[in-house]
Motif scaffolding. Structure first.
Motif, mmCIF file in Angstrom:
data_model
loop_
_atom_site.group_PDB
_atom_site.id
_atom_site.type_symbol
_atom_site.label_atom_id
_atom_site.label_comp_id
_atom_site.label_asym_id
_atom_site.label_seq_id
_atom_site.Cartn_x
_atom_site.Cartn_y
_atom_site.Cartn_z
ATOM 1 N N HIS A 45 0.861 -1.184 0.000
ATOM 2 C CA HIS A 45 0.000 0.000 0.000
ATOM 3 C C HIS A 45 0.894 1.229 0.000
ATOM 4 O O HIS A 45 1.840 1.324 0.786
ATOM 5 N N LEU A 46 0.604 2.164 -0.897
ATOM 6 C CA LEU A 46 1.379 3.401 -1.005
ATOM 7 C C LEU A 46 0.420 4.583 -0.999
ATOM 8 O O LEU A 46 -0.615 4.545 -1.668
ATOM 9 N N GLU A 47 0.773 5.617 -0.242
ATOM 10 C CA GLU A 47 -0.081 6.796 -0.170
ATOM 11 C C GLU A 47 0.781 8.023 0.079
ATOM 12 O O GLU A 47 1.774 7.960 0.808
ATOM 13 N N GLU A 48 0.428 9.137 -0.543
ATOM 14 C CA GLU A 48 1.127 10.387 -0.289
ATOM 15 C C GLU A 48 0.147 11.551 -0.388
ATOM 16 O O GLU A 48 -0.801 11.524 -1.177
ATOM 17 N N GLN A 49 0.406 12.559 0.412
ATOM 18 C CA GLN A 49 -0.466 13.735 0.458
ATOM 19 C C GLN A 49 -0.255 14.619 -0.753
ATOM 20 O O GLN A 49 -1.183 15.229 -1.272
ATOM 21 N N GLY A 50 0.966 14.711 -1.232
ATOM 22 C CA GLY A 50 1.273 15.434 -2.457
ATOM 23 C C GLY A 50 1.220 16.941 -2.321
ATOM 24 O O GLY A 50 1.092 17.499 -1.229
ATOM 25 N N ARG A 51 1.303 17.596 -3.468
ATOM 26 C CA ARG A 51 1.212 19.045 -3.554
ATOM 27 C C ARG A 51 0.347 19.421 -4.737
ATOM 28 O O ARG A 51 0.156 18.630 -5.650
ATOM 29 N N SER A 52 -0.146 20.641 -4.733
ATOM 30 C CA SER A 52 -0.957 21.106 -5.849
ATOM 31 C C SER A 52 -0.058 21.493 -7.014
ATOM 32 O O SER A 52 0.983 22.143 -6.836
ATOM 33 N N ALA A 53 -0.461 21.103 -8.220
ATOM 34 C CA ALA A 53 0.294 21.467 -9.416
ATOM 35 C C ALA A 53 -0.096 22.843 -9.935
ATOM 36 O O ALA A 53 0.552 23.374 -10.834
ATOM 37 N N ALA A 54 -1.175 23.418 -9.385
ATOM 38 C CA ALA A 54 -1.667 24.711 -9.863
ATOM 39 C C ALA A 54 -0.998 25.863 -9.116
ATOM 40 O O ALA A 54 -0.549 25.716 -7.975
ATOM 41 N N GLU A 55 -0.961 27.010 -9.774
ATOM 42 C CA GLU A 55 -0.447 28.233 -9.157
ATOM 43 C C GLU A 55 -1.586 28.956 -8.422
ATOM 44 O O GLU A 55 -2.752 28.795 -8.763
ATOM 45 N N PRO A 56 -1.266 29.754 -7.399
ATOM 46 C CA PRO A 56 -2.325 30.499 -6.695
ATOM 47 C C PRO A 56 -3.110 31.401 -7.643
ATOM 48 O O PRO A 56 -2.553 32.008 -8.559
ATOM 49 N N ASN A 57 -4.411 31.437 -7.428
ATOM 50 C CA ASN A 57 -5.299 32.244 -8.264
ATOM 51 C C ASN A 57 -6.126 33.144 -7.344
ATOM 52 O O ASN A 57 -6.895 32.664 -6.502
ATOM 53 N N ALA A 58 -5.960 34.470 -7.498
ATOM 54 C CA ALA A 58 -6.629 35.416 -6.595
ATOM 55 C C ALA A 58 -8.146 35.354 -6.700
ATOM 56 O O ALA A 58 -8.859 35.670 -5.748
ATOM 57 N N SER A 59 -8.664 34.934 -7.849
ATOM 58 C CA SER A 59 -10.116 34.896 -8.034
ATOM 59 C C SER A 59 -10.753 33.605 -7.530
ATOM 60 O O SER A 59 -11.978 33.476 -7.530
#
Length: 300
Positions: A88-102
């Motif tokens: 079993h493998l699991e990771e929380q990861g990170r978002s690939a998107a950039e911050p969006n003010a809207s």
């Protein structure tokens, strides 16, 4: 391994659990492996149990919420070999998107998980005959974003894949003549799910694909002369596949909810192939391979 229909495979879902070694065959291998092997072949060989019973328990942890655990059993007893691995493998990861003010929602982390189980069972009732059964199953889920500037908190890809293969091999003339019969079945179920959320309140999509491949092969390997290895055989392959996708959106003409559906109903294709190859070795530095293959495809 490969999906029914296109023969493609996503190696990001493949783990090294119960893998003995990986071999890369460079150059064209079309004679033995079909027209899709014009550039080379990657062979993934499943572990064969040997020696007394051995058990292993492994745990790993790292950054981004990564953790992995696995359990393995392997061994042999006279004519019987066995190996079993589950992980079993699991990771929380990170978002690939950039911050969006809207955006109405903060960036969420794109994690993944994967469960895998694989097994191998071999039996040699007599010195010249061997039987082997291989099984592999994986269930994985990956969270993704829509684009670099479009974070999506509930867009996921899911995949369930299974492989079963049985093989009977017999050796004659002191190993200079080997006959092998094998049958394998591969099943694949893929899902892409993207429900509505605060930042995508009018759009939703769902897509699924199911594929299956059955393959029978009879192969003979002969060494009639020193430095020559002849391989000839017959292969029958049948593939099934179907897909369905739906998309919900806001019609900008009527400002009313609307939807569209695309369906690829189950299709089947069959291929019969015959092949012959001569692998020649001149000393330890020069190797030549010559082969011919004929495929009868019911779609062409």
């Amino acid at each position: 391994i490969g999906s029914g229909g296109d023969g493609l495979y996503d190696f990001s879902r493949l783990t090294t659990d119960n893998v003995e070694r990986v071999e890369v065959l460079r150059g064209s291998q079309s004679a033995l492996y079909g027209p899709a092997a014009v550039g080379g072949v990657v062979q993934i060989l499943t572990q064969k149990g040997q020696g007394p019973l051995r058990a292993s328990l492994t745990g790993e942890a790292g950054g981004c919420g990564f953790h992995r655990s696995s359990l393995g059993l392997s061994g042999s007893d006279r004519s019987l070999r066995y190996a079993l691995q589950a992980s079993h493998l699991e990771e929380q990861g990170r978002s690939a998107a950039e911050p969006n003010a809207s955006a109405k929602l903060p960036l969420e982390e794109d994690g993944s998980r994967a469960n895998n189980i694989s097994s191998s069972l071999g039996w040699e009732p007599v010195s010249f005959l061997s039987l082997r059964l291989i099984h592999r199953y994986s269930d994985s889920e990956t969270e993704i974003d829509n684009a670099a500037y479009d974070d999506d908190p509930n867009h996921t890809n899911r995949a369930r894949e299974g492989l079963v293969k049985g093989e009977v091999s017999a050796e004659f003339l002191g190993g200079d003549w080997t006959q092998t019969l094998s049958f394998s079945q591969t099943r694949q179920h893929l899902l892409d799910l993207n429900d509505k959320d605060l930042d995508h309140s009018t759009d939703a999509s769902r897509a699924s694909y199911q594929g299956r491949r059955d393959q029978f092969e009879w192969r003979q390997t002969l060494r009639p002369l020193s430095g020559h290895t002849l391989t000839l055989g017959f292969e029958n392959r049948q593939e099934w596949g179907d897909s369905l996708s739906t998309y919900e959106y806001l019609d900008w003409w009527t400002f009313l909810p609307a939807s569209s559906t695309s369906q690829f109903k189950e299709k089947t294709q069959r291929v019969n192939g015959w092949y012959l190859q001569d692998q020649m070795a001149f000393g330890e530095r020069v190797f030549l391979t010559a082969g011919v293959r004929a495929d009868l495809h019911d779609r062409f």
